[in-house]
Scaffold this motif. Structure first.
Motif, PDB file in Angstrom:
ATOM      1  N   ALA A 180       0.833  -1.210   0.000  1.00 56.59           N
ATOM      2  CA  ALA A 180       0.000   0.000   0.000  1.00 56.59           C
ATOM      3  C   ALA A 180       0.865   1.257   0.000  1.00 56.59           C
ATOM      4  O   ALA A 180       0.567   2.229  -0.712  1.00 56.59           O
ATOM      5  N   VAL A 181       1.948   1.256   0.782  1.00 57.36           N
ATOM      6  CA  VAL A 181       2.867   2.398   0.771  1.00 57.36           C
ATOM      7  C   VAL A 181       3.519   2.530  -0.601  1.00 57.36           C
ATOM      8  O   VAL A 181       3.692   3.642  -1.120  1.00 57.36           O
ATOM      9  N   ASN A 182       3.871   1.401  -1.189  1.00 56.22           N
ATOM     10  CA  ASN A 182       4.448   1.410  -2.530  1.00 56.22           C
ATOM     11  C   ASN A 182       3.517   2.085  -3.521  1.00 56.22           C
ATOM     12  O   ASN A 182       3.920   2.949  -4.315  1.00 56.22           O
ATOM     13  N   TRP A 183       2.240   1.719  -3.458  1.00 55.34           N
ATOM     14  CA  TRP A 183       1.267   2.312  -4.369  1.00 55.34           C
ATOM     15  C   TRP A 183       0.949   3.756  -4.005  1.00 55.34           C
ATOM     16  O   TRP A 183       0.678   4.577  -4.888  1.00 55.34           O
ATOM     17  N   GLY A 184       0.974   4.075  -2.703  1.00 55.12           N
ATOM     18  CA  GLY A 184       0.761   5.467  -2.309  1.00 55.12           C
ATOM     19  C   GLY A 184       1.848   6.369  -2.853  1.00 55.12           C
ATOM     20  O   GLY A 184       1.585   7.471  -3.373  1.00 55.12           O
ATOM     21  N   ALA A 185       3.109   5.927  -2.759  1.00 53.91           N
ATOM     22  CA  ALA A 185       4.216   6.691  -3.322  1.00 53.91           C
ATOM     23  C   ALA A 185       4.103   6.760  -4.837  1.00 53.91           C
ATOM     24  O   ALA A 185       4.376   7.804  -5.455  1.00 53.91           O
ATOM     25  N   ASN A 186       3.685   5.661  -5.433  1.00 53.26           N
ATOM     26  CA  ASN A 186       3.463   5.614  -6.877  1.00 53.26           C
ATOM     27  C   ASN A 186       2.410   6.641  -7.288  1.00 53.26           C
ATOM     28  O   ASN A 186       2.568   7.370  -8.281  1.00 53.26           O
ATOM     29  N   PHE A 187       1.331   6.704  -6.515  1.00 53.43           N
ATOM     30  CA  PHE A 187       0.261   7.662  -6.799  1.00 53.43           C
ATOM     31  C   PHE A 187       0.780   9.092  -6.770  1.00 53.43           C
ATOM     32  O   PHE A 187       0.513   9.893  -7.665  1.00 53.43           O
ATOM     33  N   ALA A 188       1.536   9.422  -5.729  1.00 53.23           N
ATOM     34  CA  ALA A 188       2.049  10.790  -5.604  1.00 53.23           C
ATOM     35  C   ALA A 188       2.956  11.145  -6.773  1.00 53.23           C
ATOM     36  O   ALA A 188       2.855  12.233  -7.354  1.00 53.23           O
ATOM     37  N   VAL A 189       3.847  10.218  -7.146  1.00 52.64           N
ATOM     38  CA  VAL A 189       4.786  10.494  -8.233  1.00 52.64           C
ATOM     39  C   VAL A 189       4.060  10.621  -9.571  1.00 52.64           C
ATOM     40  O   VAL A 189       4.305  11.552 -10.341  1.00 52.64           O
ATOM     41  N   SER A 190       3.156   9.672  -9.854  1.00 50.15           N
ATOM     42  CA  SER A 190       2.488   9.680 -11.159  1.00 50.15           C
ATOM     43  C   SER A 190       1.563  10.876 -11.323  1.00 50.15           C
ATOM     44  O   SER A 190       1.423  11.415 -12.423  1.00 50.15           O
ATOM     45  N   LEU A 191       0.936  11.319 -10.237  1.00 48.72           N
ATOM     46  CA  LEU A 191       0.027  12.460 -10.327  1.00 48.72           C
ATOM     47  C   LEU A 191       0.781  13.775 -10.451  1.00 48.72           C
ATOM     48  O   LEU A 191       0.373  14.673 -11.190  1.00 48.72           O
ATOM     49  N   LEU A 192       1.895  13.892  -9.742  1.00 51.47           N
ATOM     50  CA  LEU A 192       2.584  15.180  -9.644  1.00 51.47           C
ATOM     51  C   LEU A 192       3.764  15.340 -10.590  1.00 51.47           C
ATOM     52  O   LEU A 192       4.288  16.451 -10.721  1.00 51.47           O
ATOM     53  N   PHE A 193       4.202  14.263 -11.235  1.00 51.88           N
ATOM     54  CA  PHE A 193       5.401  14.368 -12.063  1.00 51.88           C
ATOM     55  C   PHE A 193       5.276  15.427 -13.152  1.00 51.88           C
ATOM     56  O   PHE A 193       6.131  16.316 -13.283  1.00 51.88           O
ATOM     57  N   LEU A 194       4.218  15.346 -13.957  1.00 56.27           N
ATOM     58  CA  LEU A 194       4.082  16.311 -15.050  1.00 56.27           C
ATOM     59  C   LEU A 194       3.930  17.745 -14.548  1.00 56.27           C
ATOM     60  O   LEU A 194       4.612  18.653 -15.046  1.00 56.27           O
ATOM     61  N   PRO A 195       3.053  18.016 -13.554  1.00 59.75           N
ATOM     62  CA  PRO A 195       2.972  19.389 -13.053  1.00 59.75           C
ATOM     63  C   PRO A 195       4.284  19.902 -12.467  1.00 59.75           C
ATOM     64  O   PRO A 195       4.665  21.056 -12.707  1.00 59.75           O
ATOM     65  N   ILE A 196       5.000  19.068 -11.700  1.00 60.53           N
ATOM     66  CA  ILE A 196       6.275  19.517 -11.121  1.00 60.53           C
ATOM     67  C   ILE A 196       7.320  19.724 -12.207  1.00 60.53           C
ATOM     68  O   ILE A 196       8.068  20.715 -12.197  1.00 60.53           O
ATOM     69  N   ALA A 197       7.374  18.798 -13.161  1.00 56.89           N
ATOM     70  CA  ALA A 197       8.335  18.943 -14.252  1.00 56.89           C
ATOM     71  C   ALA A 197       8.059  20.209 -15.054  1.00 56.89           C
ATOM     72  O   ALA A 197       8.995  20.901 -15.487  1.00 56.89           O
ATOM     73  N   ASN A 198       6.782  20.538 -15.245  1.00 58.46           N
ATOM     74  CA  ASN A 198       6.443  21.775 -15.954  1.00 58.46           C
ATOM     75  C   ASN A 198       6.826  23.005 -15.139  1.00 58.46           C
ATOM     76  O   ASN A 198       7.171  24.052 -15.703  1.00 58.46           O
ATOM     77  N   ALA A 199       6.777  22.874 -13.805  1.00 58.34           N
ATOM     78  CA  ALA A 199       7.058  24.034 -12.946  1.00 58.34           C
ATOM     79  C   ALA A 199       8.550  24.265 -12.745  1.00 58.34           C
ATOM     80  O   ALA A 199       9.016  25.414 -12.806  1.00 58.34           O
ATOM     81  N   VAL A 200       9.312  23.198 -12.484  1.00 59.90           N
ATOM     82  CA  VAL A 200      10.737  23.383 -12.172  1.00 59.90           C
ATOM     83  C   VAL A 200      11.667  22.847 -13.245  1.00 59.90           C
ATOM     84  O   VAL A 200      12.879  23.090 -13.185  1.00 59.90           O
ATOM     85  N   GLY A 201      11.124  22.101 -14.205  1.00 56.44           N
ATOM     86  CA  GLY A 201      11.948  21.522 -15.261  1.00 56.44           C
ATOM     87  C   GLY A 201      12.134  20.031 -15.058  1.00 56.44           C
ATOM     88  O   GLY A 201      12.248  19.557 -13.923  1.00 56.44           O
TER      89      GLY A 201
END
Length: 467
Positions: free
Chosen positions: A394-415
């Motif tokens: 569950a922790v594995n998937w929780g971390a997966n969720f955070a990364v997959s949801l936020l990767f594109l927005p963070i990459a767009n914001a900071v590169g």
């Protein structure tokens, strides 16, 4: 094995155990397929449904959110109805989720289908390692547990190939629908192809059922001897958690070090950046200037190296050991992710970016990827095994969720380059944690693993430990 009676198995019995393991590891294949297929399908879904960047991320990450819930529920389910029935139910949910997603008429229905798939993926990702650990003798335990990751990588590679097959027509529905085939295999395998875990049967008082299962790979006399030995050993060693099972056993002070190791490795496996590559490989490569179709073709190289290095891990894990592979893997992941970040920050061509992505996948696949699944099947005592695997997954998937949801927005914001550097720093922190706290489990029984684990956490090992 860590908990269960299958210790002394002749060669023909080992072959039968391998057949059971391969058949039920189809759950791992579906895990890989349903997480990998979206990477290519998303390129066409976003156009058909006019999705913005957040909606694209949610189509990916809702599966992960469902998987987190499925993993949390799976431990109690597998303890209550048995490993075999739980796996069959999970296969059925795979079928339903595939149908809903493939036939979706809009964004909302697609999210619903992906959520159902997530429930099945998460539950299977927790249940499969438990089942594999409970049918495996020590001589092949690491390889059998690594089989789960091998089938995950095969599922990802097949998903990439399916994406290529339907990319010309832009048929994302067919891409998703192909997941129905292995789902049917999983349901049929759980119903007719595998026995119940003898460890679960003994825990439920079904001595006759356990005897039949063990005798099918050894003989009746050996089955009786092994059962008596295991029951006597369990009665002696379960003092620390006796009478407490599931989540209550998991919270016992003597089990907490195992929980810390399980959930920390689970988080590092995801926050190290692996699924940004798996989910977004075509999207990332497209950023370097290649077309969408070419990006899908190049992502197959990532799937191939993932598979090849996981096969290497299957061969190495029972020879080299878990710690050595983990330490090498995390060090190499930190270096290659730093170089990938540099390639994007410096604006290099697609070639070095692709090379660094492939090297990162290779480093992950030979170590952290498969070894995590092996370790969570080996460090928890019997009364807490299903829920320990459930919590870690569950922790594995929780971390997966955070990364997959936020990767594109963070990459767009900071590169993108800077984002990859963050992942590299997390891999480096995981390296330090592993060096200090993660015990070697190769060739050890549970008592030895538990004593080493407690020492690493500054606790005095008791005379007997739960197992």
């Amino acid at each position: 094995m860590t908990e269960g009676p299958l210790e002394e198995v002749p060669p023909e019995g080992l072959r039968k155990i391998w057949r059971w393991a391969v058949l039920i590891a189809v759950g791992g294949f579906l895990f890989g397929f349903d997480t990998g297929v979206i990477s290519g399908a998303l390129l066409f879904i976003r156009t058909d449904f006019a999705l913005n960047s957040f909606e694209q991320g949610s189509v990916v990450s809702v599966l992960v959110l469902g998987a987190m819930a499925g993993a949390l529920l799976s431990g109690r389910l597998a303890d209550r109805i048995g490993r075999r029935r739980a796996l069959g139910l999970e296969g059925f949910v795979f079928l339903v989720g595939t149908a809903v997603a493939a036939l979706a008429g809009g964004y909302g229905t697609l999210l619903g289908g992906r959520l159902l798939l997530g429930l099945a993926v998460g539950a299977a990702s927790a249940t499969v390692p438990v089942y594999l650990s409970e049918i495996s003798p020590p001589s092949i335990r690491g390889s059998v547990l690594t089989l789960n990751q091998l089938l995950i990588t095969i599922g990802i590679l097949v998903a990439y190939m399916v994406n290529v097959a339907f990319a010309g027509a832009g048929d994302w529905r067919a891409m998703i629908a192909m997941g129905a085939v292995p789902a049917v295999v999983m349901v049929a395998g759980a119903r007719w192809g595998i026995p119940e875990s003898p460890a679960w049967q003994l825990a439920r008082g079904d001595r006759d059922g356990a005897r039949r299962t063990i005798a099918s790979v050894t003989n009746a006399a050996t089955a009786d001897e092994l059962i008596e030995r295991r029951l006597a050993a369990r009665a002696k060693r379960d003092g620390g958690v006796q009478g407490r099972a599931g989540w209550r056993a998991l919270l016992e002070p003597r089990v907490r070090p195992a929980l810390v190791v399980g959930v920390t490795l689970a988080a590092v496996q995801q926050f190290g950046g692996i699924n940004t590559i798996i989910y977004y490989a075509p999207t990332i490569i497209e950023e370097t200037g290649l077309s969408a179709a070419n990006s899908i073709y190049y992502s197959i190289a990532i799937g191939v190296i993932n598979l090849v290095m996981t096969i290497a891990a299957v061969r190495l894990i029972d020879r080299v050991g878990r710690r050595g592979l983990l330490l090498f893997s995390l060090a190499a992941m930190a270096v290659t992710m730093a170089l990938l970040g540099l390639a994007f920050a410096a604006g290099w061509s697609s070639v070095p970016a692709l090379v660094f992505m492939v090297l990162f996948i290779a480093a992950f696949a030979v170590g952290l990827g498969p070894v995590f699944w092996a370790i969570i099947g080996e460090i928890f005592p019997g009364p807490a095994r299903a829920t320990g695997s459930s919590a870690s997954t569950a922790v594995n998937w929780g971390a997966n969720f955070a990364v997959s949801l936020l990767f594109l927005p963070i990459a767009n914001a900071v590169g993108q380059g800077e984002t990859f550097w963050i992942f590299g720093a997390i891999a480096l922190a995981g390296l330090a944690f592993t060096a200090r706290f993660v015990p070697e489990t190769k060739g050890r029984d549970f008592d030895e693993v538990d004593a080493d684990l407690l020492r690493r956490f500054g606790r005095r090992p008791p005379e007997s430990t739960p197992g």
